[in-house]
Design a protein around this motif. Structure first.
Motif, PDB file in Angstrom:
ATOM      1  N   PHE A   1      59.727  51.312  42.284  1.00 48.05           N
ATOM      2  CA  PHE A   1      59.502  49.737  42.875  1.00 48.05           C
ATOM      3  C   PHE A   1      59.109  48.832  42.111  1.00 48.05           C
ATOM      4  O   PHE A   1      60.268  47.510  43.035  1.00 48.05           O
ATOM      5  N   ALA A   2      58.604  48.502  41.206  1.00 48.52           N
ATOM      6  CA  ALA A   2      58.695  47.628  40.260  1.00 48.52           C
ATOM      7  C   ALA A   2      60.041  47.114  39.494  1.00 48.52           C
ATOM      8  O   ALA A   2      60.692  45.891  39.837  1.00 48.52           O
ATOM      9  N   LYS A   3      61.041  47.944  39.557  1.00 44.26           N
ATOM     10  CA  LYS A   3      62.494  47.325  39.230  1.00 44.26           C
ATOM     11  C   LYS A   3      63.158  47.173  40.577  1.00 44.26           C
ATOM     12  O   LYS A   3      63.370  46.136  40.255  1.00 44.26           O
ATOM     13  N   ALA A   4      63.207  47.410  41.259  1.00 50.92           N
ATOM     14  CA  ALA A   4      64.023  47.294  42.312  1.00 50.92           C
ATOM     15  C   ALA A   4      63.054  46.343  42.816  1.00 50.92           C
ATOM     16  O   ALA A   4      63.950  44.559  43.385  1.00 50.92           O
ATOM     17  N   THR A   5      61.780  45.617  42.813  1.00 51.18           N
ATOM     18  CA  THR A   5      61.577  44.524  42.944  1.00 51.18           C
ATOM     19  C   THR A   5      61.425  43.458  42.414  1.00 51.18           C
ATOM     20  O   THR A   5      62.583  41.647  42.630  1.00 51.18           O
ATOM     21  N   ARG A   6      61.528  43.090  41.115  1.00 47.63           N
ATOM     22  CA  ARG A   6      62.407  42.743  39.797  1.00 47.63           C
ATOM     23  C   ARG A   6      63.628  42.045  40.473  1.00 47.63           C
ATOM     24  O   ARG A   6      64.002  40.848  39.872  1.00 47.63           O
ATOM     25  N   ASP A   7      65.147  43.438  40.442  1.00 53.83           N
ATOM     26  CA  ASP A   7      66.255  42.911  40.570  1.00 53.83           C
ATOM     27  C   ASP A   7      65.972  41.956  42.340  1.00 53.83           C
ATOM     28  O   ASP A   7      66.940  41.621  42.427  1.00 53.83           O
TER      29      ASP A   7
ATOM     30  N   GLY B   1      59.625  48.807  52.137  1.00 57.03           N
ATOM     31  CA  GLY B   1      58.138  48.509  52.709  1.00 57.03           C
ATOM     32  C   GLY B   1      57.394  48.349  51.925  1.00 57.03           C
ATOM     33  O   GLY B   1      57.098  47.019  51.483  1.00 57.03           O
ATOM     34  N   ALA B   2      57.418  49.305  50.623  1.00 51.47           N
ATOM     35  CA  ALA B   2      56.785  48.712  49.478  1.00 51.47           C
ATOM     36  C   ALA B   2      57.234  47.583  48.525  1.00 51.47           C
ATOM     37  O   ALA B   2      56.855  47.386  48.000  1.00 51.47           O
ATOM     38  N   VAL B   3      58.956  47.968  48.552  1.00 49.40           N
ATOM     39  CA  VAL B   3      59.320  46.672  47.799  1.00 49.40           C
ATOM     40  C   VAL B   3      59.031  45.118  48.278  1.00 49.40           C
ATOM     41  O   VAL B   3      59.136  44.026  47.836  1.00 49.40           O
ATOM     42  N   ALA B   4      58.740  44.949  49.541  1.00 46.92           N
ATOM     43  CA  ALA B   4      58.582  44.186  50.476  1.00 46.92           C
ATOM     44  C   ALA B   4      57.260  43.285  50.383  1.00 46.92           C
ATOM     45  O   ALA B   4      56.288  42.589  50.722  1.00 46.92           O
ATOM     46  N   ALA B   5      56.588  44.483  50.261  1.00 50.78           N
ATOM     47  CA  ALA B   5      54.858  43.757  49.999  1.00 50.78           C
ATOM     48  C   ALA B   5      54.739  43.519  48.580  1.00 50.78           C
ATOM     49  O   ALA B   5      53.936  42.215  48.784  1.00 50.78           O
ATOM     50  N   ILE B   6      55.096  44.164  47.514  1.00 52.13           N
ATOM     51  CA  ILE B   6      55.120  43.814  46.124  1.00 52.13           C
ATOM     52  C   ILE B   6      55.753  42.540  46.322  1.00 52.13           C
ATOM     53  O   ILE B   6      55.255  41.201  45.512  1.00 52.13           O
ATOM     54  N   THR B   7      57.058  42.592  47.204  1.00 55.80           N
ATOM     55  CA  THR B   7      57.337  40.901  47.079  1.00 55.80           C
ATOM     56  C   THR B   7      56.980  39.881  47.298  1.00 55.80           C
ATOM     57  O   THR B   7      56.565  38.897  46.783  1.00 55.80           O
ATOM     58  N   GLY B   8      55.695  40.067  48.339  1.00 61.16           N
ATOM     59  CA  GLY B   8      54.904  39.330  49.071  1.00 61.16           C
ATOM     60  C   GLY B   8      53.542  38.728  48.085  1.00 61.16           C
ATOM     61  O   GLY B   8      53.053  37.279  48.470  1.00 61.16           O
ATOM     62  N   LEU B   9      53.629  39.144  47.194  1.00 61.13           N
ATOM     63  CA  LEU B   9      52.457  39.221  46.160  1.00 61.13           C
ATOM     64  C   LEU B   9      52.602  38.093  45.845  1.00 61.13           C
ATOM     65  O   LEU B   9      52.045  37.477  44.922  1.00 61.13           O
TER      66      LEU B   9
END
Length: 82
Positions: A44-50, A74-82
């Motif tokens: 999830f961290a890598k996908a968000t950074r990408d 959805g997990a990536v969307a939630a992390i991105t929103g942080l």
């Protein structure tokens, strides 16, 4: 999916996630995130950074932005929103 069905903007469906899927990251290792100061699933961290650098140019001051997704996205969307 029915024959001839397509996704908007050239998006194609993901292949089914099985143990035999090449490149499947089944490692649930968490990694500390230096920006958010929390531990995140490594994938999830890598996908968000990408993803993050791709959306920044499209954000505009004064507008509200909603990021959504289902399951992994959805997990990536939630992390991105942080």
């Amino acid at each position: 999916m029915p024959a001839g069905a397509s996704f908007p903007s050239g998006i194609s469906p993901d292949p089914p996630a099985t143990d035999s899927t090449p490149g499947l990251d089944a490692d649930h290792t968490q990694t500390p995130d230096a920006i958010l100061h929390i531990r995140l699933h490594r994938g999830f961290a890598k996908a968000t950074r990408d993803l993050y650098p791709m959306i920044i140019p499209h954000l505009r001051a004064g507008y509200r932005t909603r990021v959504t997704g289902h399951s992994t996205r959805g997990a990536v969307a939630a992390i991105t929103g942080l």
